[in-house]
Design a protein around this motif. Structure first.
Motif, PDB file in Angstrom:
ATOM      1  N   GLN A   1      81.951  16.065 -39.390  1.00 62.05           N
ATOM      2  CA  GLN A   1      80.674  15.527 -39.870  1.00 62.05           C
ATOM      3  C   GLN A   1      79.703  15.257 -38.720  1.00 62.05           C
ATOM      4  O   GLN A   1      78.488  15.343 -38.890  1.00 62.05           O
ATOM      5  N   ILE A   2      80.236  14.949 -37.539  1.00 59.07           N
ATOM      6  CA  ILE A   2      79.366  14.761 -36.366  1.00 59.07           C
ATOM      7  C   ILE A   2      78.656  16.075 -36.054  1.00 59.07           C
ATOM      8  O   ILE A   2      77.441  16.101 -35.805  1.00 59.07           O
ATOM      9  N   GLN A   3      79.422  17.185 -36.068  1.00 62.26           N
ATOM     10  CA  GLN A   3      78.809  18.495 -35.825  1.00 62.26           C
ATOM     11  C   GLN A   3      77.783  18.817 -36.911  1.00 62.26           C
ATOM     12  O   GLN A   3      76.715  19.372 -36.636  1.00 62.26           O
ATOM     13  N   HIS A   4      78.116  18.446 -38.138  1.00 60.74           N
ATOM     14  CA  HIS A   4      77.186  18.670 -39.259  1.00 60.74           C
ATOM     15  C   HIS A   4      75.886  17.912 -39.018  1.00 60.74           C
ATOM     16  O   HIS A   4      74.781  18.439 -39.245  1.00 60.74           O
ATOM     17  N   PHE A   5      76.009  16.694 -38.522  1.00 60.14           N
ATOM     18  CA  PHE A   5      74.825  15.874 -38.238  1.00 60.14           C
ATOM     19  C   PHE A   5      73.984  16.499 -37.121  1.00 60.14           C
ATOM     20  O   PHE A   5      72.751  16.502 -37.176  1.00 60.14           O
TER      21      PHE A   5
ATOM     22  N   ARG B   1      73.276  29.491 -40.599  1.00 54.25           N
ATOM     23  CA  ARG B   1      74.287  30.223 -39.826  1.00 54.25           C
ATOM     24  C   ARG B   1      75.238  29.233 -39.142  1.00 54.25           C
ATOM     25  O   ARG B   1      76.448  29.436 -39.100  1.00 54.25           O
ATOM     26  N   SER B   2      74.677  28.158 -38.619  1.00 51.28           N
ATOM     27  CA  SER B   2      75.498  27.141 -37.943  1.00 51.28           C
ATOM     28  C   SER B   2      76.409  26.414 -38.919  1.00 51.28           C
ATOM     29  O   SER B   2      77.561  26.105 -38.594  1.00 51.28           O
ATOM     30  N   TYR B   3      75.898  26.139 -40.127  1.00 53.18           N
ATOM     31  CA  TYR B   3      76.746  25.502 -41.154  1.00 53.18           C
ATOM     32  C   TYR B   3      77.933  26.413 -41.493  1.00 53.18           C
ATOM     33  O   TYR B   3      79.064  25.943 -41.651  1.00 53.18           O
ATOM     34  N   ARG B   4      77.667  27.719 -41.599  1.00 52.10           N
ATOM     35  CA  ARG B   4      78.743  28.659 -41.932  1.00 52.10           C
ATOM     36  C   ARG B   4      79.783  28.716 -40.822  1.00 52.10           C
ATOM     37  O   ARG B   4      80.987  28.769 -41.076  1.00 52.10           O
ATOM     38  N   LYS B   5      79.313  28.697 -39.576  1.00 56.29           N
ATOM     39  CA  LYS B   5      80.242  28.720 -38.447  1.00 56.29           C
ATOM     40  C   LYS B   5      81.091  27.451 -38.412  1.00 56.29           C
ATOM     41  O   LYS B   5      82.292  27.496 -38.103  1.00 56.29           O
ATOM     42  N   LEU B   6      80.493  26.302 -38.737  1.00 57.69           N
ATOM     43  CA  LEU B   6      81.243  25.047 -38.786  1.00 57.69           C
ATOM     44  C   LEU B   6      82.265  25.089 -39.912  1.00 57.69           C
ATOM     45  O   LEU B   6      83.388  24.580 -39.766  1.00 57.69           O
ATOM     46  N   GLN B   7      81.904  25.716 -41.019  1.00 53.25           N
ATOM     47  CA  GLN B   7      82.839  25.850 -42.143  1.00 53.25           C
ATOM     48  C   GLN B   7      84.060  26.675 -41.724  1.00 53.25           C
ATOM     49  O   GLN B   7      85.199  26.349 -42.077  1.00 53.25           O
ATOM     50  N   VAL B   8      83.835  27.725 -40.944  1.00 60.12           N
ATOM     51  CA  VAL B   8      84.946  28.544 -40.437  1.00 60.12           C
ATOM     52  C   VAL B   8      85.841  27.713 -39.530  1.00 60.12           C
ATOM     53  O   VAL B   8      87.075  27.797 -39.597  1.00 60.12           O
TER      54      VAL B   8
ATOM     55  N   GLN C   1      87.842  16.247 -30.368  1.00 60.42           N
ATOM     56  CA  GLN C   1      86.946  16.330 -31.528  1.00 60.42           C
ATOM     57  C   GLN C   1      86.658  17.797 -31.800  1.00 60.42           C
ATOM     58  O   GLN C   1      86.631  18.619 -30.882  1.00 60.42           O
ATOM     59  N   VAL C   2      86.425  18.117 -33.044  1.00 60.42           N
ATOM     60  CA  VAL C   2      86.270  19.521 -33.431  1.00 60.42           C
ATOM     61  C   VAL C   2      84.935  20.063 -32.910  1.00 60.42           C
ATOM     62  O   VAL C   2      83.896  19.415 -33.035  1.00 60.42           O
ATOM     63  N   PRO C   3      84.939  21.255 -32.272  1.00 65.19           N
ATOM     64  CA  PRO C   3      83.674  21.875 -31.851  1.00 65.19           C
ATOM     65  C   PRO C   3      82.963  22.523 -33.032  1.00 65.19           C
ATOM     66  O   PRO C   3      83.508  22.587 -34.137  1.00 65.19           O
ATOM     67  N   GLY C   4      81.761  23.030 -32.793  1.00 66.02           N
ATOM     68  CA  GLY C   4      80.934  23.519 -33.894  1.00 66.02           C
ATOM     69  C   GLY C   4      81.210  24.936 -34.334  1.00 66.02           C
ATOM     70  O   GLY C   4      80.861  25.312 -35.449  1.00 66.02           O
ATOM     71  N   THR C   5      81.824  25.755 -33.455  1.00 70.52           N
ATOM     72  CA  THR C   5      82.068  27.154 -33.808  1.00 70.52           C
ATOM     73  C   THR C   5      83.435  27.589 -33.299  1.00 70.52           C
ATOM     74  O   THR C   5      83.950  27.049 -32.313  1.00 70.52           O
ATOM     75  N   LEU C   6      83.983  28.597 -33.958  1.00 69.92           N
ATOM     76  CA  LEU C   6      85.278  29.135 -33.532  1.00 69.92           C
ATOM     77  C   LEU C   6      85.132  29.877 -32.205  1.00 69.92           C
ATOM     78  O   LEU C   6      86.045  29.868 -31.378  1.00 69.92           O
ATOM     79  N   GLU C   7      83.979  30.529 -31.986  1.00 68.16           N
ATOM     80  CA  GLU C   7      83.756  31.197 -30.692  1.00 68.16           C
ATOM     81  C   GLU C   7      83.808  30.196 -29.555  1.00 68.16           C
ATOM     82  O   GLU C   7      84.464  30.415 -28.534  1.00 68.16           O
ATOM     83  N   ALA C   8      83.087  29.062 -29.713  1.00 72.05           N
ATOM     84  CA  ALA C   8      83.078  28.035 -28.661  1.00 72.05           C
ATOM     85  C   ALA C   8      84.475  27.478 -28.451  1.00 72.05           C
ATOM     86  O   ALA C   8      84.918  27.282 -27.316  1.00 72.05           O
ATOM     87  N   TYR C   9      85.183  27.246 -29.566  1.00 77.10           N
ATOM     88  CA  TYR C   9      86.534  26.695 -29.445  1.00 77.10           C
ATOM     89  C   TYR C   9      87.444  27.636 -28.665  1.00 77.10           C
ATOM     90  O   TYR C   9      88.149  27.220 -27.745  1.00 77.10           O
TER      91      TYR C   9
END
Length: 604
Positions: free
Chosen positions: A340-344, A358-365, A306-314
């Motif tokens: 969408q789970i991360q968005h939630f 800031r978190s929404y922007r990181k998820l968008q990246v 499943q996709v993580p929330g940030t590119l740094e974490a990934y």
């Protein structure tokens, strides 16, 4: 104190002839007494940047490390290498802590590992004040920055603690994932001159990046593990529920797997982690609670189910593959629903609005990374402020799959979303298109729509996957938190008007993570595992896979040859040389035909 002394320690103690990129620059600055920030990729050899100076300094080196498991692994590895190291953390009781502090005051140890939470205690800082601390090494230093992806309040006490220590030790901060903003924040908080940052870049030349989109996650993972049956790996999932489900799936298919998440009993979690580190199980399925600082060097693949929330974490989690420098793979399985789970999670968090945005922007990246048609390595490096050429290795650079035109099917889906006035999510859209006759459809009179049943020849699941693809490709957008609705984007309008064609590539096939190991490597790996079990340490503490492969190439049969193997210092030669050379001699003196037969048997 010059670099020649460090070079000698590198060879005689750790068994390496040359420093890796950046190591000599960091060590030179540390030996010169400068506070330093080292930004080096996971597997880049950060630990030697403080372990070698620690062996050259007269005083004590204190290492701040965020995880108990990392401390134990590194202390075990140092002790196995003949280096006096210990740790103080919550796994010890009051009496044991006092005993270790007495031993430290007596000068019995060269390195001390502690958790950052220890520095929340004024009495512990006072106890440290009685020790001759010369160097304070701060691992995972991005945790000190509010701009970092894994900010930890306990790290904030570090700057205060440093000021209170009477020896005023110099500071070495180390991290694998720091944007320019995070690096600047670390330097400001730890009084490091900006010019004293050593950044070797973020590229991992031994790590092949892959993105798999809109495919059956379970099928892909099972196929991949079947193709890489003898290799160790980590599978990350976002929720505890999904970790449990995936673990059960793998065990049902007779794959040696265990799991790790914060909801497990401490003893169960510890045992599962140990089973993975000791090579008793092949796969660890985990949430992001697992992994920071895990020192297991022979992880050949990391799969994000499943996709993580940030590119740094990934990138940090992906970097746990191939720490020994051998070819390894990082795979992201992307579905818009997982994003969408991360968005939630962000929606429901207690963050203030600034941090949420800031978190929404990181998820968008992170979503952009999953959907880029360009080089994946290049995308990541650009995010960290580094220009690069295409890597030529990632799934985008090497993609030779054919693309099928699916414009007509795409128009059907987009048209249905329009006729539903963007009020429904993926499930209802797929039901309408396939002509489902259920209560939800009937009550809302959706069977009267002109798009009802126009894809009745396809399975609902296939249509749902097509919707995921169209969302990932930017023709649809999922709007909302827990129950997102679909709306047609500007690009989608172009498809509906016939101005844009839509192409979809065939499903991605699994590949082997690395080339097959020969028979001697398997024999040495078995010997290593048996010794590790006897000594109660993880196998990589004895030798890394890279060192075993080096033995297979050199085939050393005496001490002079054995010490030329990468990763073999004097202590390792004395401890393990003869027992490993026995196996090597027995293999080398076999007829060539027997060696070939053994290798064929190892591969099958």
């Amino acid at each position: 104190m010059d670099l020649a002394a460090a070079q000698q320690v590198l060879k005689t103690t750790f068994g390496y002839d040359e420093f890796r990129p950046g190591q000599s620059a960091v060590i030179q600055q540390v030996l010169a007494g400068k506070n330093t920030l080292a930004v080096m990729p996971t597997g880049g050899g950060k630990s030697l940047c403080y372990q070698i100076p620690a062996l050259l300094f007269d005083g004590l080196t204190v290492v701040v490390s965020p995880l108990i498991s990392l401390m134990k692994d590194q202390v075990d590895a140092l002790n196995d290498n003949g280096i006096a190291a210990t740790f103080i953390n919550s796994s010890l009781d009051y009496r044991e802590i006092n005993e270790r502090l007495q031993e430290l005051r007596a000068g019995d140890y060269t390195l001390l590992y502690i958790a950052p939470e220890r520095l929340d205690s004024q009495s512990f800082i006072q106890a440290l004040g009685n020790l001759p601390i010369q160097l304070l090494a701060i691992d995972e230093a991005h945790c000190i920055s509010q701009w970092g992806h894994d900010f930890r309040p306990s790290y904030l006490a570090l700057s205060t603690a440093i000021e209170q220590l009477p020896t005023h030790p110099q500071v070495l901060a180390l991290t694998a994932t720091a944007t320019e903003q995070v690096a600047q924040d670390i330097c400001e908080r730890l009084d490091i001159n900006f010019d004293d940052e050593v950044n070797t870049g973020f590229a991992r030349d031994n790590l092949d990046l892959t993105v798999v989109k809109n495919q059956d996650t379970d099928r892909y993972i099972l196929d991949y593990l079947a193709e890489n049956a003898n290799e160790a790996g980590i599978i990350y999932a976002t929720t505890r529920k999904e970790v449990t489900r995936l673990t059960s799936l793998l065990q049902k298919h007779h794959i040696k797997a265990t799991m790790y998440h914060a909801g497990l009993d401490d003893n169960v979690r510890r045992q599962n982690q140990e089973d993975f580190l000791y090579d008793r199980v092949q796969v660890m399925v985990a949430t992001n609670a697992f992994g920071m600082g895990i020192d297991k060097s022979n992880v050949r693949f990391v799969i994000h189910a499943q996709v993580p929330g940030t590119l740094e974490a990934y990138y940090q989690e992906a970097g746990r593959a191939g720490r020994d420098g051998l070819p390894s793979v990082a795979i992201l399985i992307y579905r818009a629903s997982d994003a969408q789970i991360q968005h939630f999670f962000i929606d429901e968090s207690e963050m203030d609005d600034e941090h949420k945005h800031r978190s929404y922007r990181k998820l968008q990246v992170m979503t952009q990374y999953a959907n880029t048609q360009g080089c994946l390595q290049q995308f990541i490096l650009k995010y960290f402020g580094e220009a690069s050429e295409p890597c030529g290795r990632c799934s985008n650079c090497t993609d030779k799959r054919t693309a099928q035109e699916i414009t007509t099917d795409a128009q059907k889906v987009l048209s249905c979303v329009v006729r539903l006035h963007s009020r429904y999510g993926k499930g209802v859209v797929a039901q309408v298109l396939t002509g489902a006759n259920n209560q939800r459809v009937r009550e809302s009179h959706l069977e009267t729509l002109s798009t009802y049943g126009i894809m009745s020849g396809q399975r609902q699941k296939s249509v749902s996957e097509l919707i995921d693809f169209l969302t990932a490709a930017g023709y649809l957008q999922a709007v909302g938190g827990q129950y997102p609705t679909l709306t047609v984007t500007k690009n989608g309008v172009g498809v509906l008007k016939g101005e844009t064609q839509v192409f979809r590539k065939t499903a991605q096939k699994v590949q082997k993570a690395v080339s097959q190991n020969d028979a001697l490597f398997e024999q040495l790996r078995t010997l290593r595992r048996n010794l590790a079990e006897q000594q109660g340490v993880p196998p990589f503490v004895i030798f890394s896979d890279k060192t075993l492969h080096s033995m297979c190439e050199i085939l050393p049969e005496d001490d002079a040859a054995f010490v030329t193997v990468k990763g073999v210092g004097e202590s390792k030669l004395e401890k393990y040389g003869e027992i490993f050379m026995e196996t090597i001699r027995a293999y080398a003196h076999q007829p060539k035909e027997s060696q070939d037969d053994a290798t064929t048997s190892a591969e099958s």
